[in-house]
Write an enzyme that holds these catalytic residues in place. Sequence first.
Site, mmCIF file in Angstrom:
data_model
loop_
_atom_site.group_PDB
_atom_site.id
_atom_site.type_symbol
_atom_site.label_atom_id
_atom_site.label_comp_id
_atom_site.label_asym_id
_atom_site.label_seq_id
_atom_site.Cartn_x
_atom_site.Cartn_y
_atom_site.Cartn_z
ATOM 1 N N ALA A 641 18.792 -69.000 17.520
ATOM 2 C CA ALA A 641 19.425 -70.127 18.192
ATOM 3 C C ALA A 641 19.601 -71.229 17.183
ATOM 4 C CB ALA A 641 18.562 -70.591 19.344
ATOM 5 N N GLY A 645 24.556 -73.692 18.926
ATOM 6 C CA GLY A 645 24.776 -72.555 19.812
ATOM 7 C C GLY A 645 24.063 -71.326 19.285
ATOM 8 N N ASP A 758 16.511 -80.016 2.708
ATOM 9 C CA ASP A 758 15.697 -79.334 3.724
ATOM 10 C C ASP A 758 15.309 -77.938 3.251
ATOM 11 O OD1 ASP A 758 14.325 -78.978 6.039
ATOM 12 O OD2 ASP A 758 16.091 -78.664 7.310
HETATM 13 P P1 AMP Z 1 20.313 -71.542 11.732
HETATM 14 O O1 AMP Z 1 21.099 -72.240 12.731
HETATM 15 O O2 AMP Z 1 21.064 -71.318 10.444
HETATM 16 O O3 AMP Z 1 18.954 -72.130 11.468
HETATM 17 O O4 AMP Z 1 20.085 -70.059 12.303
HETATM 18 C C1 AMP Z 1 19.214 -69.830 13.350
HETATM 19 C C2 AMP Z 1 18.557 -68.486 13.165
HETATM 20 O O5 AMP Z 1 19.547 -67.476 13.179
HETATM 21 C C3 AMP Z 1 17.850 -68.340 11.819
HETATM 22 O O6 AMP Z 1 16.533 -68.802 11.877
HETATM 23 C C4 AMP Z 1 17.908 -66.848 11.604
HETATM 24 O O7 AMP Z 1 16.825 -66.195 12.273
HETATM 25 C C5 AMP Z 1 19.202 -66.454 12.269
HETATM 26 N N1 AMP Z 1 20.251 -66.392 11.267
HETATM 27 C C6 AMP Z 1 21.053 -67.373 10.883
HETATM 28 N N2 AMP Z 1 21.919 -66.922 9.941
HETATM 29 C C7 AMP Z 1 21.615 -65.651 9.737
HETATM 30 C C8 AMP Z 1 22.133 -64.631 8.881
HETATM 31 N N3 AMP Z 1 23.112 -64.877 8.032
HETATM 32 N N4 AMP Z 1 21.590 -63.410 8.924
HETATM 33 C C9 AMP Z 1 20.575 -63.160 9.762
HETATM 34 N N5 AMP Z 1 20.057 -64.069 10.589
HETATM 35 C C10 AMP Z 1 20.561 -65.299 10.580
#
Ligand code: AMP
Length: 996
Positions: A641, A645, A758
């Site tokens: 998440a 979204g 960050d």
């Molecule tokens: P973020 O909004 O980038 O923090 O993404 C939320 C979560 O989605 C992350 O903590 C990951 O677990 C998963 N996630 C985001 N981008 C990726 C990606 N490129 N490949 C795999 N998991 C992802």
Amino acid sequence: MDFFTGFRPLLFSYVLINGILITLQTKEEVLLDMKATGGELGWLTWPLEQGDKPGWEVTQRTLNGSQFYTYSVCNVGEREQDNWLRTTFIQRHQSASRVFVELQFIVRDCNSFGGSSLTCKETFNLFTSESDADVGTTFRKGQFKKVATIAPDEITGKNELRINTETRVVENLSRKGFYLAFQDIGACVALLSTRVYYKTCPATVKSLVLFPETVAGGENQGLREVSGACVDNAVSEESPRIYCTVDGDWAVMVGQCQCKPGYEEVKEACQECRPGFFKAAASGDKCEPCPANSEQLDSGALVCPCTDGFYRAPTDPPTGPCSGLPSAPRDLVATTVQLSTGKLLLSWSPPEDTAGRTDVTYSVECQRCEDSVCQLCGEKIRFEPAGTGLTDTKVSVSSLDAHLNYTFTVKAHSGVSMFEAEPRSSRPPSSISLTVSLRYTDPPRITTLRMVERTSASLSLSWDVFPRPRSQSQPIQYKLTYRKKDDNLVATTIIVRILEKNFVHVVDLTPCTAYMCKVQPSAAMAAPEAPKGLSLMSVFLPIPGPLTQNNTAVIFAAAIGGAAMLFIVILVLFLRRRSVKAPLLLSTSLRPVNQSSFTEQLKPLKTYVDPHTYEDPNVAVLKFATEIHPSHITKQKVIGAGEFGEVYRGNLKMPGRKEVAVAIKTLKPGYTEKQRQDFLSEASIMGQFSHQNIIRLEGVVTKFKHAMIVTEYMENGALDRYLKDHDGEFPSFQLVGMMYGIAAGMKYLSDMSYVHRDLAARNILVNNNLECKVSDFGLSRVLEDDPEGTYTTSGGKIPIRWTAPEAIAYRKFTSASDVWSFGIVMWEVMAFGERPYWDMSNHEVMKAINEAFRLPAPMDCPSAVYQLMLQCWLQDRSKRPRFGDIVNLLDKLLRSPDSLKTIADFDPRVSIRLPSTSGSDGSPFRSVSEWLESIKMSQYSENFTCAGVVTMDHVLQMKNEDIKNIGVRLPGHLKRIAYSILGLKDQTSTLSVFAV
Ligand code: AMP
């Protein structure tokens, strides 16, 4: 009076000698020679009779038996003398319009006659008259024109005769002949010789041009132009000319002749070339000896043809030497073979014999061989700079298939190579071949051993082998050995099975028992040096009953962990082998790259552009990101998440490209325009980066209602979670490899002047190859997205535990503050995802930092790595290392794994929390499983139960050996359990932070 009275006749010999000296270059054609006549001349005198004083009289003299006639007159005492002497008719040569009249005469001094000198003269006159026919004795004075008055240079006195020679020219003659006449007007004269001649330029050969004899003097007494002809076997381009001067000399030659091919000039003629010599063109050159390797023909050769086996290139002159074909190139070697890129460098030495040619080039042919069948490699293989026409003795070959044998044939060519088709058995080969095997030639080894299934009495195992068998016809045989894990080896039954597949199902096992299983390629194939531990697995079989199924998953996870561990060990071993073997493809996070290639890889091309600088953020997105049509995206499963979204796992299939796994970030419905722009700003930032350790943006969907950001998919998700899930499973080497990847990505960002703000393990993503990539680039992320974000007094939300003091205090975010955060990430990595500063509050953390306290070394942390962390946490940000320094240091550590052996001091009371005999609520642990859960080691619950360790008292009595014996093998886990027991015994639970 007789002219000669009293003189000796000696003078005639002188005249005669003088007469021989007449021609030098010029040739003289005599028309009349008084002396040469040798008899009566028959000249006419006029008047015939003048009383008792005759006119010109002829006198005969004899010298050396020859008759000579002279005319003389000497009427010096008489008045009005007019005595004429006329020659016979002189035939003129057709072209001789100019004749010379040479006179030899004597004139007597008038003083020598005393009183009669008054009428005495000392000159006489020369006349001429032209006629087309001999007029015989007819003589008319009026028809004669005066040519000259002849006066002596030396006058003859009383005793000595002085002979004068005078030459006069009679010009413009045009009729068939002419007469000369001598008029005496009262002198005493003797005419000794009259010679009439004209001059010619003699026939001559100049520069191989033949010029005919030519009468000198043209109509205007100027130069006479004469055309010449080439001598035999000579040729000329323009007709040669020359001029004949009035004096009979040749002058100003124009043009020339040259001996034709096969002939040379010898003494103004053209002679055939001698045998063994040749002349190819009409020229003034001499014939040359036949050049090297050519045939010597008979005389008159135009060229010398090449002898058998020797040739002239089309560009060679036909007169040049003939050459053979170059011999084969030598010492063909393949170097810098890179299996990973299918690239190699071929180099060789020039042929020993270039046959005297300087135009040697090389071509390289590639044949691909599989199972003894070879075929041309085709266009897929790339030669750099080219496959033919190489002048250098090396070529780089790429796009090779890493599983095939290749035969490279390097051939030497020269200008005469086109004649090679001619059959000739004795010719040495002009090419050299080398067979290169790009196959991994080491014996097969087990790379991953996994447990697929287990019951209380059976076990299914499968394994991977590298290299994989190439064909069904060459299967690998495996040897499975298993036994009960029992120290009493003597009493243990060891079972061995030979298998043809990489899978086995073993039955009839004893429940609640640990087994040691080992798989190896069978003896004939196994690498002798194969490390034994790679294919070893310890499996604990559960108690029969309903528990079994549930536990399968747990044990399966453990087995996967073990397999991962094996994988890592194998990678490490490969790395060690790298120094002696061809390089293999490794993930960047593990690869210690050499400095130069490293710098090259990381050098950013540009500086980061803040999307805020664009008035319209939508323009920025389109500038830095590719627009994707939603129909190319398939969403499969929610994996996280995000602030805006859900994040999905899915596929991206762009036209003409392979389908790839992607992560899809979505923007939840009901967003504002500001939120949409903030959401897409992450893509505007990410799209500017291109680096192995930065999450790659595939593209965006902006033109449809549901905006999306599509990035590469990272199978293992966020690093902090991943490490927590694999606690203790990776050796330091592997962890340092991960840090190296993160540092490389950060160096790239800092080189682009991008400050992340960050950086934390939760914002690093991990893929299947355990490559770590920096992610999370949203502009508002620190403010909104990060749950660690905390409002500070300086304003804004800041992830306190990861942030440098100056950034917390006065928002001084720089690459140096990113370095501080990187130090925290290092700590997170070494502590397998532990929360920095554990459950200390943000306030306590800031206070401790301000009081110069720093996080302690995690368990098993190499000293060098902890020292680097402390450097990153220096208060003075200018003293912190830069990312470039960090990359270099980590690279060095990875290159010498021994440098990781020294472990930093570790205090279990600090790093393992909950070390008391009580649970988190202060009460003692009620069960072993509760205790194991608290230290996240629940997976060993069964081991403890089966070994009969069922109370905390039993636990407190355990020694390190006992922990091992119940089946805890991973060093990290072993330590964790042992330290916890130590802590339980110690009864202390102080949480302190190490001071630096
Ligand atoms: P973020 O909004 O980038 O923090 O993404 C939320 C979560 O989605 C992350 O903590 C990951 O677990 C998963 N996630 C985001 N981008 C990726 C990606 N490129 N490949 C795999 N998991 C992802």
